[in-house]
Motif scaffolding. Sequence first.
Motif, PDB file in Angstrom:
ATOM      1  N   VAL A  62       0.853  -1.185   0.000  1.00  0.00           N
ATOM      2  CA  VAL A  62       0.000   0.000   0.000  1.00  0.00           C
ATOM      3  C   VAL A  62       0.893   1.241   0.000  1.00  0.00           C
ATOM      4  CG1 VAL A  62      -1.781   1.266   1.255  1.00  0.00           C
ATOM      5  CG2 VAL A  62      -1.831  -1.227   1.211  1.00  0.00           C
ATOM      6  N   LEU A  63       0.604   2.149  -0.919  1.00  0.00           N
ATOM      7  CA  LEU A  63       1.351   3.396  -1.068  1.00  0.00           C
ATOM      8  C   LEU A  63       0.393   4.572  -0.928  1.00  0.00           C
ATOM      9  CD1 LEU A  63       3.554   2.755  -4.201  1.00  0.00           C
ATOM     10  CD2 LEU A  63       4.381   3.658  -2.058  1.00  0.00           C
ATOM     11  N   THR A  64       0.813   5.585  -0.205  1.00  0.00           N
ATOM     12  CA  THR A  64       0.051   6.826  -0.126  1.00  0.00           C
ATOM     13  C   THR A  64       0.883   7.946  -0.715  1.00  0.00           C
ATOM     14  OG1 THR A  64      -1.260   6.176   1.795  1.00  0.00           O
ATOM     15  CG2 THR A  64      -0.991   8.530   1.425  1.00  0.00           C
ATOM     16  N   VAL A  65       0.282   8.702  -1.621  1.00  0.00           N
ATOM     17  CA  VAL A  65       0.932   9.853  -2.234  1.00  0.00           C
ATOM     18  C   VAL A  65       0.374  11.105  -1.567  1.00  0.00           C
ATOM     19  CG1 VAL A  65       1.319  11.128  -4.366  1.00  0.00           C
ATOM     20  CG2 VAL A  65       1.073   8.652  -4.430  1.00  0.00           C
ATOM     21  N   LEU A  66       1.276  11.975  -1.112  1.00  0.00           N
ATOM     22  CA  LEU A  66       0.887  13.288  -0.612  1.00  0.00           C
ATOM     23  C   LEU A  66       1.200  14.278  -1.717  1.00  0.00           C
ATOM     24  CD1 LEU A  66       2.497  13.136   2.938  1.00  0.00           C
ATOM     25  CD2 LEU A  66       0.166  12.503   2.273  1.00  0.00           C
ATOM     26  N   ALA A  67       0.197  15.013  -2.178  1.00  0.00           N
ATOM     27  CA  ALA A  67       0.388  15.917  -3.307  1.00  0.00           C
ATOM     28  C   ALA A  67      -0.386  17.211  -3.105  1.00  0.00           C
ATOM     29  CB  ALA A  67      -0.063  15.249  -4.598  1.00  0.00           C
ATOM     30  N   THR A  68       0.209  18.303  -3.548  1.00  0.00           N
ATOM     31  CA  THR A  68      -0.476  19.592  -3.508  1.00  0.00           C
ATOM     32  C   THR A  68      -0.983  20.004  -4.885  1.00  0.00           C
ATOM     33  OG1 THR A  68       1.704  20.641  -3.649  1.00  0.00           O
ATOM     34  CG2 THR A  68       0.692  20.496  -1.468  1.00  0.00           C
ATOM     35  N   ASP A  69      -0.548  19.339  -5.931  1.00  0.00           N
ATOM     36  CA  ASP A  69      -1.036  19.632  -7.277  1.00  0.00           C
ATOM     37  C   ASP A  69      -2.411  18.987  -7.442  1.00  0.00           C
ATOM     38  OD1 ASP A  69      -1.550  19.974  -9.968  1.00  0.00           O
ATOM     39  OD2 ASP A  69       0.330  19.090 -10.650  1.00  0.00           O
ATOM     40  N   PRO A  70      -3.460  19.777  -7.682  1.00  0.00           N
ATOM     41  CA  PRO A  70      -4.807  19.208  -7.819  1.00  0.00           C
ATOM     42  C   PRO A  70      -4.914  18.160  -8.926  1.00  0.00           C
ATOM     43  CG  PRO A  70      -4.920  21.609  -7.728  1.00  0.00           C
ATOM     44  CD  PRO A  70      -3.467  21.236  -7.813  1.00  0.00           C
ATOM     45  N   VAL A 117      -3.354  10.107 -10.314  1.00  0.00           N
ATOM     46  CA  VAL A 117      -3.013   8.900  -9.543  1.00  0.00           C
ATOM     47  C   VAL A 117      -4.048   7.794  -9.775  1.00  0.00           C
ATOM     48  CG1 VAL A 117      -2.720   7.944  -7.219  1.00  0.00           C
ATOM     49  CG2 VAL A 117      -1.569  10.088  -7.859  1.00  0.00           C
ATOM     50  N   PRO A 118      -5.367   8.070  -9.670  1.00  0.00           N
ATOM     51  CA  PRO A 118      -6.326   7.001  -9.981  1.00  0.00           C
ATOM     52  C   PRO A 118      -6.223   6.488 -11.411  1.00  0.00           C
ATOM     53  CG  PRO A 118      -7.409   8.732  -8.737  1.00  0.00           C
ATOM     54  CD  PRO A 118      -6.042   9.250  -9.119  1.00  0.00           C
ATOM     55  N   ALA A 119      -5.939   7.376 -12.368  1.00  0.00           N
ATOM     56  CA  ALA A 119      -5.792   6.934 -13.761  1.00  0.00           C
ATOM     57  C   ALA A 119      -4.579   6.021 -13.897  1.00  0.00           C
ATOM     58  CB  ALA A 119      -5.659   8.145 -14.686  1.00  0.00           C
ATOM     59  N   TRP A 120      -3.460   6.387 -13.268  1.00  0.00           N
ATOM     60  CA  TRP A 120      -2.264   5.539 -13.292  1.00  0.00           C
ATOM     61  C   TRP A 120      -2.569   4.181 -12.675  1.00  0.00           C
ATOM     62  CZ3 TRP A 120       0.351   3.492  -9.078  1.00  0.00           C
ATOM     63  CH2 TRP A 120       1.553   2.865  -9.367  1.00  0.00           C
ATOM     64  N   ALA A 121      -3.242   4.195 -11.521  1.00  0.00           N
ATOM     65  CA  ALA A 121      -3.569   2.940 -10.836  1.00  0.00           C
ATOM     66  C   ALA A 121      -4.430   2.042 -11.722  1.00  0.00           C
ATOM     67  CB  ALA A 121      -4.279   3.233  -9.516  1.00  0.00           C
ATOM     68  N   ARG A 122      -5.443   2.607 -12.316  1.00  0.00           N
ATOM     69  CA  ARG A 122      -6.344   1.842 -13.183  1.00  0.00           C
ATOM     70  C   ARG A 122      -5.586   1.249 -14.373  1.00  0.00           C
ATOM     71  NH1 ARG A 122      -9.707   5.570 -13.252  1.00  0.00           N
ATOM     72  NH2 ARG A 122      -8.937   6.659 -15.085  1.00  0.00           N
ATOM     73  N   MET A 123      -4.730   2.035 -15.010  1.00  0.00           N
ATOM     74  CA  MET A 123      -3.982   1.550 -16.174  1.00  0.00           C
ATOM     75  C   MET A 123      -2.971   0.469 -15.817  1.00  0.00           C
ATOM     76  SD  MET A 123      -3.349   4.905 -18.562  1.00  0.00           S
ATOM     77  CE  MET A 123      -2.308   5.702 -17.364  1.00  0.00           C
ATOM     78  N   ARG A 124      -2.489   0.452 -14.587  1.00  0.00           N
ATOM     79  CA  ARG A 124      -1.468  -0.503 -14.164  1.00  0.00           C
ATOM     80  C   ARG A 124      -2.025  -1.703 -13.402  1.00  0.00           C
ATOM     81  NH1 ARG A 124       1.006   1.946 -17.499  1.00  0.00           N
ATOM     82  NH2 ARG A 124       2.863   3.184 -17.157  1.00  0.00           N
ATOM     83  N   GLY A 125      -3.340  -1.749 -13.221  1.00  0.00           N
ATOM     84  CA  GLY A 125      -3.943  -2.884 -12.531  1.00  0.00           C
ATOM     85  C   GLY A 125      -3.878  -2.790 -11.016  1.00  0.00           C
ATOM     86  N   ALA A 164      -5.334  -0.784  -7.315  1.00  0.00           N
ATOM     87  CA  ALA A 164      -6.645  -0.382  -6.793  1.00  0.00           C
ATOM     88  C   ALA A 164      -6.516   0.827  -5.882  1.00  0.00           C
ATOM     89  CB  ALA A 164      -7.275  -1.538  -6.029  1.00  0.00           C
ATOM     90  N   MET A 165      -7.344   1.816  -6.118  1.00  0.00           N
ATOM     91  CA  MET A 165      -7.405   2.957  -5.207  1.00  0.00           C
ATOM     92  C   MET A 165      -8.027   2.490  -3.893  1.00  0.00           C
ATOM     93  SD  MET A 165      -6.010   5.609  -6.529  1.00  0.00           S
ATOM     94  CE  MET A 165      -6.515   6.788  -5.268  1.00  0.00           C
ATOM     95  N   TRP A 206      -3.534  16.641  -0.910  1.00  0.00           N
ATOM     96  CA  TRP A 206      -4.294  15.427  -1.235  1.00  0.00           C
ATOM     97  C   TRP A 206      -3.530  14.223  -0.724  1.00  0.00           C
ATOM     98  CZ3 TRP A 206      -9.092  15.272  -2.954  1.00  0.00           C
ATOM     99  CH2 TRP A 206      -9.629  16.429  -3.489  1.00  0.00           C
ATOM    100  N   ARG A 207      -4.243  13.278  -0.146  1.00  0.00           N
ATOM    101  CA  ARG A 207      -3.687  11.993   0.307  1.00  0.00           C
ATOM    102  C   ARG A 207      -4.392  10.922  -0.515  1.00  0.00           C
ATOM    103  NH1 ARG A 207      -1.189  10.178   4.941  1.00  0.00           N
ATOM    104  NH2 ARG A 207      -1.362  12.258   5.848  1.00  0.00           N
ATOM    105  N   LEU A 208      -3.640  10.290  -1.414  1.00  0.00           N
ATOM    106  CA  LEU A 208      -4.187   9.303  -2.344  1.00  0.00           C
ATOM    107  C   LEU A 208      -3.515   7.962  -2.071  1.00  0.00           C
ATOM    108  CD1 LEU A 208      -3.669  11.818  -5.166  1.00  0.00           C
ATOM    109  CD2 LEU A 208      -5.925  11.059  -4.461  1.00  0.00           C
ATOM    110  N   THR A 209      -4.312   6.965  -1.725  1.00  0.00           N
ATOM    111  CA  THR A 209      -3.762   5.671  -1.310  1.00  0.00           C
ATOM    112  C   THR A 209      -4.103   4.598  -2.341  1.00  0.00           C
ATOM    113  OG1 THR A 209      -3.939   6.323   1.002  1.00  0.00           O
ATOM    114  CG2 THR A 209      -3.703   3.969   0.554  1.00  0.00           C
ATOM    115  N   VAL A 210      -3.075   3.829  -2.712  1.00  0.00           N
ATOM    116  CA  VAL A 210      -3.172   2.803  -3.751  1.00  0.00           C
ATOM    117  C   VAL A 210      -2.667   1.477  -3.200  1.00  0.00           C
ATOM    118  CG1 VAL A 210      -2.316   2.143  -6.047  1.00  0.00           C
ATOM    119  CG2 VAL A 210      -2.688   4.552  -5.516  1.00  0.00           C
TER     120      VAL A 210
END
Length: 83
Positions: free
Chosen positions: A33-41, A47-55, A57-58, A68-72
């Motif tokens: 499990v990876l969490t990305v911290l990002a300030t770029d909207p 990140v969800p598009a990358w996750a979906r293309m690579r198989g 799961a968000m 933003w805290r985005l967890t994959v």
Amino acid sequence: MPDIDVVDARGLRCPLPVIRLAARARDLPPGAVLTVLATDPAARHDVPAWARMRGHAMQGEDVDGDVWRLTVRLGATTTTRPP
């Protein structure tokens, strides 16, 4: 609960948050499990598009102020590296 790796991409503009995420993901096993911290909207969409293309799961998305805290959760395709 598994350990969560954090990729701190605060202050970086598109596409760097996803590039940093992808670089870290290459070194982790499926199920990590990876969490990305990002300030770029844009990361909220990239990140969800990358996750979906690579198989992958968000697992979650939230915002605290301008961060933003985005967890994959990584899928089986993560460990494939070119020779």
